[in-house]
Design a protein around this motif. Sequence first.
Motif, mmCIF file in Angstrom:
data_model
loop_
_atom_site.group_PDB
_atom_site.id
_atom_site.type_symbol
_atom_site.label_atom_id
_atom_site.label_comp_id
_atom_site.label_asym_id
_atom_site.label_seq_id
_atom_site.Cartn_x
_atom_site.Cartn_y
_atom_site.Cartn_z
ATOM 1 N N GLY A 1 0.465 -1.259 -0.006
ATOM 2 C CA GLY A 1 0.049 -0.088 0.230
ATOM 3 C C GLY A 1 0.821 1.118 0.156
ATOM 4 N N HIS A 2 0.827 1.961 -1.162
ATOM 5 C CA HIS A 2 1.204 3.151 -1.034
ATOM 6 C C HIS A 2 1.098 4.234 -0.140
ATOM 7 N N MET A 3 1.433 5.122 0.688
ATOM 8 C CA MET A 3 1.546 5.816 1.561
ATOM 9 C C MET A 3 0.743 7.140 0.533
ATOM 10 N N ALA A 4 2.808 7.877 -0.169
ATOM 11 C CA ALA A 4 2.386 8.691 -1.121
ATOM 12 C C ALA A 4 1.380 8.375 -2.503
ATOM 13 N N ALA A 5 0.664 8.501 -2.509
ATOM 14 C CA ALA A 5 -0.208 7.729 -4.410
ATOM 15 C C ALA A 5 0.658 8.190 -4.884
ATOM 16 N N ALA A 6 0.549 7.128 -6.140
ATOM 17 C CA ALA A 6 1.065 6.710 -7.489
ATOM 18 C C ALA A 6 0.435 8.095 -8.126
ATOM 19 N N ALA A 7 -0.407 8.095 -8.001
ATOM 20 C CA ALA A 7 -1.418 9.030 -8.746
ATOM 21 C C ALA A 7 -1.637 10.017 -8.633
ATOM 22 N N ASN A 8 -1.243 11.037 -7.262
ATOM 23 C CA ASN A 8 -0.588 12.007 -6.827
ATOM 24 C C ASN A 8 0.700 12.785 -7.677
ATOM 25 N N HIS A 9 0.772 11.951 -8.576
ATOM 26 C CA HIS A 9 2.586 11.749 -8.588
ATOM 27 C C HIS A 9 2.928 11.942 -10.274
ATOM 28 N N VAL A 10 2.177 12.241 -11.087
ATOM 29 C CA VAL A 10 1.702 11.684 -12.488
ATOM 30 C C VAL A 10 2.250 12.782 -13.574
ATOM 31 N N GLN A 11 2.935 13.665 -13.753
ATOM 32 C CA GLN A 11 3.122 14.574 -14.245
ATOM 33 C C GLN A 11 5.104 14.280 -14.492
ATOM 34 N N ASP A 12 5.832 13.606 -13.958
ATOM 35 C CA ASP A 12 7.079 13.180 -13.962
ATOM 36 C C ASP A 12 7.352 11.987 -13.784
ATOM 37 N N GLN A 13 8.093 11.028 -14.525
ATOM 38 C CA GLN A 13 8.523 9.574 -14.695
ATOM 39 C C GLN A 13 9.022 9.171 -12.905
ATOM 40 N N GLN A 14 9.824 9.991 -12.863
ATOM 41 C CA GLN A 14 11.165 9.870 -12.055
ATOM 42 C C GLN A 14 10.148 9.907 -10.450
ATOM 43 N N VAL B 1 3.620 -0.201 2.680
ATOM 44 C CA VAL B 1 3.219 -0.421 4.234
ATOM 45 C C VAL B 1 2.089 -2.212 3.455
ATOM 46 N N PRO B 2 2.044 -3.248 4.361
ATOM 47 C CA PRO B 2 1.189 -4.188 4.301
ATOM 48 C C PRO B 2 -0.452 -3.413 4.542
ATOM 49 N N GLN B 3 -0.962 -3.532 3.451
ATOM 50 C CA GLN B 3 -2.234 -3.160 3.612
ATOM 51 C C GLN B 3 -3.540 -4.372 2.709
ATOM 52 N N LEU B 4 -4.646 -4.213 3.500
ATOM 53 C CA LEU B 4 -5.361 -5.005 3.056
ATOM 54 C C LEU B 4 -5.832 -4.878 1.870
ATOM 55 N N LEU B 5 -6.000 -6.199 0.327
ATOM 56 C CA LEU B 5 -6.288 -5.000 -0.977
ATOM 57 C C LEU B 5 -7.468 -4.745 -0.819
ATOM 58 N N ASN B 6 -8.280 -5.092 -0.102
ATOM 59 C CA ASN B 6 -9.603 -4.353 -0.203
ATOM 60 C C ASN B 6 -10.036 -2.785 -0.075
ATOM 61 N N ASN B 7 -8.642 -3.137 1.775
ATOM 62 C CA ASN B 7 -9.457 -1.340 1.757
ATOM 63 C C ASN B 7 -7.923 -0.950 0.514
ATOM 64 N N ASN B 8 -6.533 -1.570 0.094
ATOM 65 C CA ASN B 8 -5.698 -0.714 -0.456
ATOM 66 C C ASN B 8 -6.687 -0.145 -1.754
ATOM 67 N N ILE B 9 -7.266 -1.028 -2.625
ATOM 68 C CA ILE B 9 -8.039 -0.334 -3.575
ATOM 69 C C ILE B 9 -9.287 0.211 -4.192
ATOM 70 N N GLY B 10 -9.730 0.041 -2.469
ATOM 71 C CA GLY B 10 -11.669 0.927 -1.804
ATOM 72 C C GLY B 10 -11.260 1.720 -1.295
ATOM 73 N N TYR B 11 -11.927 1.665 -0.298
ATOM 74 C CA TYR B 11 -11.763 3.523 0.474
ATOM 75 C C TYR B 11 -11.020 3.826 0.946
ATOM 76 N N TRP B 12 -9.585 3.528 0.901
ATOM 77 C CA TRP B 12 -7.950 4.020 1.005
ATOM 78 C C TRP B 12 -7.836 5.297 -0.503
ATOM 79 N N SER B 13 -7.936 4.528 -1.226
ATOM 80 C CA SER B 13 -8.110 5.212 -3.053
ATOM 81 C C SER B 13 -9.206 5.806 -2.947
ATOM 82 N N ARG B 14 -10.213 6.173 -2.245
ATOM 83 C CA ARG B 14 -11.387 6.761 -2.503
ATOM 84 C C ARG B 14 -10.804 7.872 -1.888
ATOM 85 N N LEU B 15 -10.333 7.774 -0.811
ATOM 86 C CA LEU B 15 -10.024 9.150 -0.128
ATOM 87 C C LEU B 15 -8.614 9.809 -0.744
#
Length: 344
Positions: A121-134, A146-160
């Motif tokens: 589970g990303h803490m700094a979301a990859a989708a927050n940094h789309v303007q530069d590949q590096q 961090v180890p994050q439950l997949l359902n949480n990672n791609i669900g509620y946390w992703s919505r947050l």
Amino acid sequence: MNSARLFAGGALVGSVLTATGFVLVQEQLRLAKDESETKDRLFKYGVPQTNITMYSYKGHSLAYDNAKRIPMWVAELLTHDTLHHSKVAHRHQSHFKLDPAVPAEYQATNSDYLGSGWSRGHMAAAANHVQDQQEMDDTFYLTNVVPQLLNNNIGYWSRLELYCRDLAAHHKEVRVFSGPLFLPHISDGKGNDGKKYVHYEVIGRNGVAVPTHLYKVIMADDGDGEPHLGVFVIPNEPITGDKSLQQYQVTLKELEGHLGMKLTPHLDQKMCKDLCAIDGCKMMSREKFELIKYAQRLRSSHDLESLEAVWREMKQRGHHPDTYTIKQYSQRKEQLLGTHNINT
């Protein structure tokens, strides 16, 4: 005669006091020397390194917990310009990897997560940094995970995370702190002694700690000295239904008490406004979020067979396509049919 005696007596007392003071100073110096020598002997091989080291990257900064093999906190600055800049970074080009800035013996590895039942589970979301590949690549260092439950990672946390990006479209700057928590619970095992315990799993050969909860501190700032503050603690477990974000809202003081540190020591909390007073902290509905994910999958389908498989799956799971999803399906189908006709 009396004056001479008084003078002599005073001189004698002064000499005694001076001598006593000298002896005291000497004793203090000796004790200090002994203490220093004892300390040098005690720490012959060095003083334990207990200071928290901060690591900075192109789009985020973090403090790392060497013992738990996960970050303590990760900080990002989101703005309208950076999020809506031309999207040149592609997630499929990024890969989870060791962070060269942190000694390898204190890091998790991809093999620690393999077969563990926990996602990365990303803490700094990859989708927050789309303007530069590096910048996006940096978010894939395992120090940001961090180890994050997949359902949480791609669900509620992703919505947050999406909610944070939406805030950046309406505010000058949005600062976000994210990280893990290890919170106690009251024993409910055999005997139910009513005591509080902190229980958490560790995974892999390196013993990567699985947090019981995740937190996110959001500060939406318009430059008026009165930022909107929202602090949320999310359980690292499946979150079903359309639960309100306000159900997980806590105070910054409460969070910092659990963390044992000040995340924003220069923030005057008395000047902060409640973030949820803006719009009730309303995240995108779960149904709409699921449809957006299906639309993305439809748009990225490589052939007609996979396109139709995604379309069937969406309907079988009870989702009713909206106008946007239907448009993505129709456009991609037309593109794939055109390619098929050319090839045949």
